[in-house]
Design a protein around this motif. Structure first.
Motif, PDB file in Angstrom:
ATOM      1  N   VAL A   1      -3.506  10.350  -9.310  1.00  0.00           N
ATOM      2  CA  VAL A   1      -3.891  11.696  -8.890  1.00  0.00           C
ATOM      3  C   VAL A   1      -4.489  11.664  -7.482  1.00  0.00           C
ATOM      4  CG1 VAL A   1      -5.472  13.616  -9.378  1.00  0.00           C
ATOM      5  CG2 VAL A   1      -4.137  12.596 -11.231  1.00  0.00           C
ATOM      6  N   LYS A   2      -5.294  10.642  -7.185  1.00  0.00           N
ATOM      7  CA  LYS A   2      -5.914  10.521  -5.857  1.00  0.00           C
ATOM      8  C   LYS A   2      -4.878  10.218  -4.779  1.00  0.00           C
ATOM      9  CE  LYS A   2     -10.135   8.555  -7.678  1.00  0.00           C
ATOM     10  NZ  LYS A   2     -10.876   7.306  -7.801  1.00  0.00           N
ATOM     11  N   LEU A   3      -3.890   9.373  -5.082  1.00  0.00           N
ATOM     12  CA  LEU A   3      -2.944   8.897  -4.081  1.00  0.00           C
ATOM     13  C   LEU A   3      -1.734   9.803  -3.880  1.00  0.00           C
ATOM     14  CD1 LEU A   3      -2.821   5.078  -5.011  1.00  0.00           C
ATOM     15  CD2 LEU A   3      -4.010   6.143  -3.068  1.00  0.00           C
ATOM     16  N   SER A   4      -1.434  10.637  -4.842  1.00  0.00           N
ATOM     17  CA  SER A   4      -0.178  11.387  -4.835  1.00  0.00           C
ATOM     18  C   SER A   4      -0.232  12.640  -3.969  1.00  0.00           C
ATOM     19  CB  SER A   4       0.184  11.784  -6.267  1.00  0.00           C
ATOM     20  OG  SER A   4       1.417  12.465  -6.302  1.00  0.00           O
ATOM     21  N   ARG A   5       0.821  12.859  -3.213  1.00  0.00           N
ATOM     22  CA  ARG A   5       1.010  14.133  -2.513  1.00  0.00           C
ATOM     23  C   ARG A   5       1.528  15.190  -3.487  1.00  0.00           C
ATOM     24  NH1 ARG A   5       4.367  12.301   2.908  1.00  0.00           N
ATOM     25  NH2 ARG A   5       2.901  10.693   3.557  1.00  0.00           N
ATOM     26  N   ILE A   6       2.268  14.750  -4.481  1.00  0.00           N
ATOM     27  CA  ILE A   6       2.765  15.660  -5.513  1.00  0.00           C
ATOM     28  C   ILE A   6       1.600  15.980  -6.436  1.00  0.00           C
ATOM     29  CG2 ILE A   6       4.336  15.915  -7.480  1.00  0.00           C
ATOM     30  CD1 ILE A   6       6.255  13.971  -6.020  1.00  0.00           C
TER      31      ILE A   6
ATOM     32  N   GLU B   1       0.833  -1.202   0.000  1.00  0.00           N
ATOM     33  CA  GLU B   1       0.000   0.000   0.000  1.00  0.00           C
ATOM     34  C   GLU B   1       0.872   1.258   0.000  1.00  0.00           C
ATOM     35  OE1 GLU B   1      -3.417   2.243   2.671  1.00  0.00           O
ATOM     36  OE2 GLU B   1      -2.943   0.155   3.108  1.00  0.00           O
ATOM     37  N   LYS B   2       1.898   1.263   0.843  1.00  0.00           N
ATOM     38  CA  LYS B   2       2.812   2.412   0.916  1.00  0.00           C
ATOM     39  C   LYS B   2       3.574   2.567  -0.407  1.00  0.00           C
ATOM     40  CE  LYS B   2       4.265   5.214   4.099  1.00  0.00           C
ATOM     41  NZ  LYS B   2       3.450   6.394   4.440  1.00  0.00           N
ATOM     42  N   LEU B   3       3.978   1.442  -0.980  1.00  0.00           N
ATOM     43  CA  LEU B   3       4.682   1.472  -2.264  1.00  0.00           C
ATOM     44  C   LEU B   3       3.765   1.984  -3.379  1.00  0.00           C
ATOM     45  CD1 LEU B   3       6.734  -1.802  -1.942  1.00  0.00           C
ATOM     46  CD2 LEU B   3       7.723   0.435  -2.511  1.00  0.00           C
ATOM     47  N   ASN B   4       2.477   1.659  -3.332  1.00  0.00           N
ATOM     48  CA  ASN B   4       1.551   2.185  -4.332  1.00  0.00           C
ATOM     49  C   ASN B   4       1.405   3.694  -4.207  1.00  0.00           C
ATOM     50  OD1 ASN B   4       0.490   0.423  -6.353  1.00  0.00           O
ATOM     51  ND2 ASN B   4      -0.408  -0.814  -4.709  1.00  0.00           N
ATOM     52  N   HIS B   5       1.442   4.219  -2.988  1.00  0.00           N
ATOM     53  CA  HIS B   5       1.440   5.673  -2.803  1.00  0.00           C
ATOM     54  C   HIS B   5       2.725   6.272  -3.385  1.00  0.00           C
ATOM     55  CE1 HIS B   5      -2.153   6.434  -0.283  1.00  0.00           C
ATOM     56  NE2 HIS B   5      -2.024   5.136  -0.047  1.00  0.00           N
ATOM     57  N   LEU B   6       3.841   5.605  -3.143  1.00  0.00           N
ATOM     58  CA  LEU B   6       5.113   6.071  -3.702  1.00  0.00           C
ATOM     59  C   LEU B   6       5.068   6.027  -5.227  1.00  0.00           C
ATOM     60  CD1 LEU B   6       8.029   7.033  -3.152  1.00  0.00           C
ATOM     61  CD2 LEU B   6       8.693   4.603  -3.098  1.00  0.00           C
TER      62      LEU B   6
ATOM     63  N   ALA C   1       2.479   6.280  -7.168  1.00  0.00           N
ATOM     64  CA  ALA C   1       1.633   7.374  -7.648  1.00  0.00           C
ATOM     65  C   ALA C   1       2.417   8.685  -7.675  1.00  0.00           C
ATOM     66  CB  ALA C   1       0.399   7.507  -6.763  1.00  0.00           C
ATOM     67  N   ASN C   2       3.195   8.939  -6.631  1.00  0.00           N
ATOM     68  CA  ASN C   2       4.000  10.160  -6.580  1.00  0.00           C
ATOM     69  C   ASN C   2       5.071  10.161  -7.658  1.00  0.00           C
ATOM     70  OD1 ASN C   2       3.459  12.082  -4.077  1.00  0.00           O
ATOM     71  ND2 ASN C   2       2.901   9.985  -3.508  1.00  0.00           N
ATOM     72  N   TYR C   3       5.705   9.019  -7.870  1.00  0.00           N
ATOM     73  CA  TYR C   3       6.698   8.940  -8.946  1.00  0.00           C
ATOM     74  C   TYR C   3       6.068   9.218 -10.301  1.00  0.00           C
ATOM     75  CZ  TYR C   3      11.056   7.471  -6.737  1.00  0.00           C
ATOM     76  OH  TYR C   3      12.227   7.458  -6.024  1.00  0.00           O
ATOM     77  N   GLN C   4       4.873   8.671 -10.552  1.00  0.00           N
ATOM     78  CA  GLN C   4       4.239   8.862 -11.856  1.00  0.00           C
ATOM     79  C   GLN C   4       3.859  10.330 -12.098  1.00  0.00           C
ATOM     80  OE1 GLN C   4       4.435   6.964 -14.285  1.00  0.00           O
ATOM     81  NE2 GLN C   4       3.338   5.033 -14.074  1.00  0.00           N
ATOM     82  N   ILE C   5       3.258  10.957 -11.097  1.00  0.00           N
ATOM     83  CA  ILE C   5       2.886  12.372 -11.258  1.00  0.00           C
ATOM     84  C   ILE C   5       4.144  13.228 -11.410  1.00  0.00           C
ATOM     85  CG2 ILE C   5       1.781  14.370 -10.166  1.00  0.00           C
ATOM     86  CD1 ILE C   5      -0.218  12.227 -11.185  1.00  0.00           C
ATOM     87  N   PHE C   6       5.156  12.954 -10.580  1.00  0.00           N
ATOM     88  CA  PHE C   6       6.410  13.707 -10.661  1.00  0.00           C
ATOM     89  C   PHE C   6       7.082  13.497 -12.017  1.00  0.00           C
ATOM     90  CE2 PHE C   6      10.954  14.190  -8.904  1.00  0.00           C
ATOM     91  CZ  PHE C   6      10.952  15.561  -9.105  1.00  0.00           C
ATOM     92  N   TYR C   7       7.090  12.251 -12.494  1.00  0.00           N
ATOM     93  CA  TYR C   7       7.659  11.953 -13.809  1.00  0.00           C
ATOM     94  C   TYR C   7       7.002  12.830 -14.881  1.00  0.00           C
ATOM     95  CZ  TYR C   7       8.122   9.622 -18.300  1.00  0.00           C
ATOM     96  OH  TYR C   7       8.323   9.377 -19.629  1.00  0.00           O
ATOM     97  N   MET C   8       5.672  12.899 -14.878  1.00  0.00           N
ATOM     98  CA  MET C   8       4.984  13.699 -15.895  1.00  0.00           C
ATOM     99  C   MET C   8       5.261  15.187 -15.719  1.00  0.00           C
ATOM    100  SD  MET C   8       3.792  11.765 -18.147  1.00  0.00           S
ATOM    101  CE  MET C   8       3.127  13.131 -19.082  1.00  0.00           C
TER     102      MET C   8
END
Length: 158
Positions: free
Chosen positions: A87-92, A19-24, A26-33
Protein backbone atom coordinates in the motif's frame (compact mmCIF):
# COMPACT_ATOMS: atom_id res chain seq x y z
CA UNK A 1 34.62 -9.12 -10.13
CA UNK A 2 34.63 -6.61 -7.29
CA UNK A 3 31.19 -5.36 -6.29
CA UNK A 4 29.50 -7.80 -8.67
CA UNK A 5 26.60 -10.02 -7.72
CA UNK A 6 26.25 -13.71 -8.60
CA UNK A 7 24.85 -12.99 -12.08
CA UNK A 8 27.57 -10.50 -12.98
CA UNK A 9 25.79 -7.20 -12.38
CA UNK A 10 27.28 -4.39 -10.34
CA UNK A 11 25.78 -4.60 -6.88
CA UNK A 12 24.79 -0.92 -6.89
CA UNK A 13 22.82 -1.41 -10.10
CA UNK A 14 21.28 -4.63 -8.82
CA UNK A 15 20.18 -2.83 -5.67
CA UNK A 16 18.54 -0.02 -7.68
CA UNK A 17 16.83 -2.57 -9.92
CA UNK A 18 15.58 -4.57 -6.94
CA UNK A 19 14.14 -1.42 -5.38
CA UNK A 20 12.35 -0.54 -8.64
CA UNK A 21 11.15 -4.14 -8.97
CA UNK A 22 9.77 -4.03 -5.41
CA UNK A 23 7.75 -0.95 -6.39
CA UNK A 24 6.51 -2.85 -9.44
CA UNK A 25 5.68 -5.85 -7.25
CA UNK A 26 3.64 -3.66 -4.91
CA UNK A 27 1.67 -2.29 -7.87
CA UNK A 28 1.06 -5.77 -9.24
CA UNK A 29 -0.21 -6.97 -5.85
CA UNK A 30 -2.62 -4.07 -5.34
CA UNK A 31 -3.79 -4.31 -8.97
CA UNK A 32 -4.22 -8.08 -8.63
CA UNK A 33 -6.52 -7.59 -5.63
CA UNK A 34 -8.46 -4.85 -7.42
CA UNK A 35 -9.08 -7.11 -10.42
CA UNK A 36 -9.97 -9.99 -8.12
CA UNK A 37 -12.55 -7.69 -6.49
CA UNK A 38 -13.93 -6.68 -9.89
CA UNK A 39 -14.30 -10.39 -10.72
CA UNK A 40 -16.17 -11.10 -7.51
CA UNK A 41 -18.38 -8.02 -7.48
CA UNK A 42 -19.17 -7.04 -11.08
CA UNK A 43 -22.89 -6.74 -11.87
CA UNK A 44 -24.93 -5.83 -14.88
CA UNK A 45 -25.61 -6.87 -18.46
CA UNK A 46 -21.97 -7.75 -19.17
CA UNK A 47 -21.56 -9.87 -16.03
CA UNK A 48 -20.75 -13.16 -17.74
CA UNK A 49 -18.29 -11.64 -20.20
CA UNK A 50 -16.53 -9.44 -17.64
CA UNK A 51 -16.51 -12.05 -14.86
CA UNK A 52 -14.61 -14.44 -17.15
CA UNK A 53 -12.30 -11.72 -18.53
CA UNK A 54 -11.38 -10.47 -15.05
CA UNK A 55 -10.48 -14.04 -14.05
CA UNK A 56 -8.18 -14.22 -17.09
CA UNK A 57 -6.56 -10.93 -16.07
CA UNK A 58 -6.04 -11.76 -12.39
CA UNK A 59 -4.64 -15.20 -13.20
CA UNK A 60 -2.03 -13.57 -15.45
CA UNK A 61 -1.30 -10.88 -12.85
CA UNK A 62 -0.69 -13.53 -10.18
CA UNK A 63 1.83 -15.24 -12.46
CA UNK A 64 3.61 -11.93 -12.97
CA UNK A 65 3.66 -11.26 -9.21
CA UNK A 66 5.64 -14.47 -8.79
CA UNK A 67 7.94 -13.70 -11.72
CA UNK A 68 8.73 -10.20 -10.45
CA UNK A 69 9.46 -11.51 -6.94
CA UNK A 70 11.73 -14.21 -8.39
CA UNK A 71 13.60 -11.61 -10.45
CA UNK A 72 14.28 -9.63 -7.27
CA UNK A 73 15.67 -12.80 -5.69
CA UNK A 74 17.75 -13.49 -8.81
CA UNK A 75 19.32 -10.06 -8.37
CA UNK A 76 20.31 -11.09 -4.85
CA UNK A 77 17.69 -9.07 -2.96
CA UNK A 78 14.45 -9.72 -1.06
CA UNK A 79 10.96 -9.03 -2.38
CA UNK A 80 8.63 -7.12 -0.09
CA UNK A 81 5.80 -9.35 1.06
CA UNK A 82 3.57 -7.39 3.42
CA UNK A 83 0.41 -5.69 2.18
CA UNK A 84 1.19 -2.72 4.39
CA UNK A 85 4.37 -2.25 2.32
CA UNK A 86 2.46 -2.74 -0.92
CA UNK A 87 0.00 0.00 0.00
CA UNK A 88 2.88 2.39 0.82
CA UNK A 89 4.87 1.63 -2.35
CA UNK A 90 2.09 1.33 -4.92
CA UNK A 91 0.98 4.07 -7.29
CA UNK A 92 -2.14 2.00 -7.93
CA UNK A 93 -4.64 2.65 -5.18
CA UNK A 94 -6.96 0.08 -3.67
CA UNK A 95 -10.33 0.13 -5.44
CA UNK A 96 -13.14 -0.75 -3.04
CA UNK A 97 -16.82 -1.51 -3.54
CA UNK A 98 -16.79 -1.29 -7.33
CA UNK A 99 -19.41 -3.36 -9.13
CA UNK A 100 -20.46 -1.42 -12.24
CA UNK A 101 -18.95 -3.14 -15.29
CA UNK A 102 -17.78 0.03 -17.03
CA UNK A 103 -16.16 1.35 -13.85
CA UNK A 104 -14.42 -1.99 -13.33
CA UNK A 105 -13.06 -1.94 -16.90
CA UNK A 106 -11.86 1.63 -16.39
CA UNK A 107 -10.06 0.46 -13.24
CA UNK A 108 -8.38 -2.37 -15.15
CA UNK A 109 -7.37 0.04 -17.90
CA UNK A 110 -5.87 2.53 -15.43
CA UNK A 111 -4.00 -0.27 -13.67
CA UNK A 112 -2.42 -1.54 -16.85
CA UNK A 113 -1.47 2.00 -17.88
CA UNK A 114 0.32 2.46 -14.56
CA UNK A 115 2.12 -0.89 -14.90
CA UNK A 116 3.28 0.03 -18.41
CA UNK A 117 4.65 3.35 -17.15
CA UNK A 118 6.52 1.65 -14.29
CA UNK A 119 7.86 -1.06 -16.57
CA UNK A 120 9.18 1.51 -19.04
CA UNK A 121 11.06 3.15 -16.16
CA UNK A 122 12.39 -0.27 -15.16
CA UNK A 123 13.34 -1.07 -18.76
CA UNK A 124 15.43 2.11 -18.99
CA UNK A 125 17.17 1.35 -15.69
CA UNK A 126 17.81 -2.28 -16.67
CA UNK A 127 19.20 -1.24 -20.06
CA UNK A 128 21.60 1.20 -18.39
CA UNK A 129 22.76 -1.58 -16.05
CA UNK A 130 23.22 -4.13 -18.89
CA UNK A 131 20.62 -6.31 -17.16
CA UNK A 132 19.18 -8.20 -20.10
CA UNK A 133 17.07 -10.47 -17.86
CA UNK A 134 15.12 -7.65 -16.24
CA UNK A 135 14.95 -5.70 -19.51
CA UNK A 136 13.53 -8.69 -21.38
CA UNK A 137 10.96 -9.34 -18.66
CA UNK A 138 9.82 -5.70 -18.64
CA UNK A 139 9.75 -5.58 -22.43
CA UNK A 140 7.61 -8.72 -22.66
CA UNK A 141 5.16 -7.37 -20.09
CA UNK A 142 4.92 -4.01 -21.88
CA UNK A 143 4.21 -5.65 -25.23
CA UNK A 144 1.42 -7.80 -23.80
CA UNK A 145 -0.14 -5.03 -21.78
CA UNK A 146 -0.10 -2.45 -24.57
CA UNK A 147 -2.32 -4.78 -26.57
CA UNK A 148 -4.59 -5.22 -23.55
CA UNK A 149 -4.85 -1.42 -23.18
CA UNK A 150 -5.83 -1.14 -26.84
CA UNK A 151 -8.52 -3.80 -26.37
CA UNK A 152 -9.88 -2.23 -23.18
CA UNK A 153 -10.08 1.16 -24.90
CA UNK A 154 -11.93 -0.48 -27.80
CA UNK A 155 -14.33 -2.11 -25.32
CA UNK A 156 -14.99 1.32 -23.78
CA UNK A 157 -15.56 2.83 -27.24
CA UNK A 158 -12.45 4.99 -27.17
Amino acid sequence: MDNMNSIGLHEGSASQLAEKLNHLLANYQIFYMNVRGYHWNVKGNDFFELHAKFEEFYTDLLTKVDEVAERILTLGHKPVHAYSDYVKLSRIQEDKDVHDGKTCVQGVLAGYQTLIELQRELLALASDADDEGTAAQASDYIREQEKTVWMLNAYLGK
